[in-house]
Write a protein that holds these residues in place. Structure first.
Motif, PDB file in Angstrom:
ATOM      1  N   LEU A 129      -4.329   8.982  43.258  1.00  0.00           N
ATOM      2  CA  LEU A 129      -5.218   9.284  44.377  1.00  0.00           C
ATOM      3  C   LEU A 129      -4.471   9.987  45.506  1.00  0.00           C
ATOM      4  N   ALA A 130      -3.172   9.697  45.646  1.00  0.00           N
ATOM      5  CA  ALA A 130      -2.376  10.397  46.658  1.00  0.00           C
ATOM      6  C   ALA A 130      -2.280  11.883  46.334  1.00  0.00           C
ATOM      7  N   ARG A 131      -2.144  12.213  45.060  1.00  0.00           N
ATOM      8  CA  ARG A 131      -2.092  13.623  44.656  1.00  0.00           C
ATOM      9  C   ARG A 131      -3.443  14.300  44.886  1.00  0.00           C
ATOM     10  N   ILE A 132      -4.526  13.573  44.645  1.00  0.00           N
ATOM     11  CA  ILE A 132      -5.858  14.131  44.897  1.00  0.00           C
ATOM     12  C   ILE A 132      -6.065  14.342  46.393  1.00  0.00           C
ATOM     13  N   ALA A 133      -5.553  13.417  47.206  1.00  0.00           N
ATOM     14  CA  ALA A 133      -5.652  13.575  48.664  1.00  0.00           C
ATOM     15  C   ALA A 133      -4.894  14.814  49.122  1.00  0.00           C
ATOM     16  N   ARG A 134      -3.750  15.079  48.508  1.00  0.00           N
ATOM     17  CA  ARG A 134      -2.989  16.287  48.836  1.00  0.00           C
ATOM     18  C   ARG A 134      -3.796  17.531  48.474  1.00  0.00           C
ATOM     19  N   LEU A 135      -4.448  17.492  47.322  1.00  0.00           N
ATOM     20  CA  LEU A 135      -5.285  18.609  46.903  1.00  0.00           C
ATOM     21  C   LEU A 135      -6.426  18.820  47.891  1.00  0.00           C
ATOM     22  N   THR A 144      -0.052  24.091  42.273  1.00  0.00           N
ATOM     23  CA  THR A 144       0.992  23.063  42.179  1.00  0.00           C
ATOM     24  C   THR A 144       0.383  21.688  42.391  1.00  0.00           C
ATOM     25  N   ALA A 145      -0.484  21.569  43.400  1.00  0.00           N
ATOM     26  CA  ALA A 145      -1.123  20.284  43.681  1.00  0.00           C
ATOM     27  C   ALA A 145      -2.064  19.879  42.556  1.00  0.00           C
ATOM     28  N   HIS A 146      -2.767  20.845  41.989  1.00  0.00           N
ATOM     29  CA  HIS A 146      -3.682  20.599  40.875  1.00  0.00           C
ATOM     30  C   HIS A 146      -2.904  20.062  39.672  1.00  0.00           C
ATOM     31  N   ALA A 147      -1.814  20.745  39.324  1.00  0.00           N
ATOM     32  CA  ALA A 147      -1.003  20.293  38.194  1.00  0.00           C
ATOM     33  C   ALA A 147      -0.417  18.917  38.453  1.00  0.00           C
ATOM     34  N   ALA A 148      -0.094  18.625  39.721  1.00  0.00           N
ATOM     35  CA  ALA A 148       0.501  17.333  40.064  1.00  0.00           C
ATOM     36  C   ALA A 148      -0.459  16.166  39.825  1.00  0.00           C
ATOM     37  N   VAL A 149      -1.763  16.412  39.974  1.00  0.00           N
ATOM     38  CA  VAL A 149      -2.745  15.348  39.686  1.00  0.00           C
ATOM     39  C   VAL A 149      -2.657  14.962  38.210  1.00  0.00           C
ATOM     40  N   HIS A 150      -2.648  15.961  37.342  1.00  0.00           N
ATOM     41  CA  HIS A 150      -2.585  15.675  35.915  1.00  0.00           C
ATOM     42  C   HIS A 150      -1.247  15.028  35.531  1.00  0.00           C
ATOM     43  N   GLN A 151      -0.156  15.465  36.169  1.00  0.00           N
ATOM     44  CA  GLN A 151       1.140  14.848  35.883  1.00  0.00           C
ATOM     45  C   GLN A 151       1.153  13.395  36.336  1.00  0.00           C
TER      46      GLN A 151
END
Length: 229
Positions: free
Chosen positions: A126-132, A148-155
């Motif tokens: 959820l932190a990665r989604i918040a960044r997105l 980069t942020a999009h890929a980070a959610v999946h990672q």
């Protein structure tokens, strides 16, 4: 005439190694490729890059070898090194591989947390989604940051499974995934990416690997329907 950087050398005992000229050049070229400064299929000539950055051809060759290992460039017979241009078969193959890794991670998560993922598991995702979401609001035109942020959610979803081997395999694809996403930004906007991925995380818990396949298949269909960059 600009320089990509100076040769690095080991620091004091226990200190981090300084980046080399080749690694700094590779980072600069990587950003240019992912931002679309270099067109897909464009030739990157050693002598031109050496002149532009004030570096030796050996340093340029080392930087290009690093990008080749990431599959961002490739050597073409009689043409030298070219920026990778993903065709339909390569897009499908990349998405299939992503699906295999993420599906297995989700299977492990749902087997471990059959009644829903724990707060601790969800927090980094959820932190990665918040960044997105923050980037959507403030930097919607900066696709390099968004991809980069999009890929980070999946990672983050993959990392949540706690399998170092699966996480490592997924990270090895990072540059290729960003290249894939970079090729899509001209055909759809950033609006709604965070909401879409919040829904995706809920579907992962309810539907498991089927949700991974549906999510990635939708992107694949979109990419194949759009003109290839």
């Amino acid at each position: 005439m600009s320089r990509a950087g100076t040769s690095g050398r080991a620091g004091t005992s226990g200190g981090a190694r300084r980046p080399t000229a080749a690694s700094l050049l590779a980072a600069t070229l990587r950003d240019r490729i992912l931002e679309g400064t270099y067109a897909r299929g464009e030739a990157l000539r050693e002598e031109h890059l050496a002149s532009e950055f004030g570096l030796s051809r050996h340093t340029v060759r080392t930087a290009l070898a690093a990008l080749s290992a990431e599959r961002l460039v490739h050597a073409a017979p009689y043409k030298g090194v070219q920026v990778t241009k993903l065709d339909a078969a390569e897009i499908r193959a990349m998405q299939d591989l992503r699906c295999a890794l993420e599906s297995e991670a989700v299977r492990i998560l749902n087997e471990t947390y059959p009644h829903g993922w724990s707060v601790e598991v969800l927090a980094p995702i959820l932190a990665r989604i918040a960044r997105l979401r923050a980037l959507e609001a403030t930097d919607a035109d900066s696709w390099r940051l968004l991809e980069t942020a999009h890929a980070a959610v999946h990672q983050a979803v993959i990392d949540a499974a706690g399998s170092p081997r699966i996480s490592e395999a997924a990270r090895a694809l990072e540059s290729e995934v960003r290249l894939l996403l970079a090729g899509a930004h001209e055909h759809y906007g950033a609006e709604g990416l965070a909401d879409e991925h919040e829904d995706y995380v809920r579907l992962l818990q309810a539907e498991g690997p089927d949700a991974v396949r549906a999510h990635l298949d939708a992107l694949t269909a979109h990419l194949l329907a759009a003109p290839l960059p």
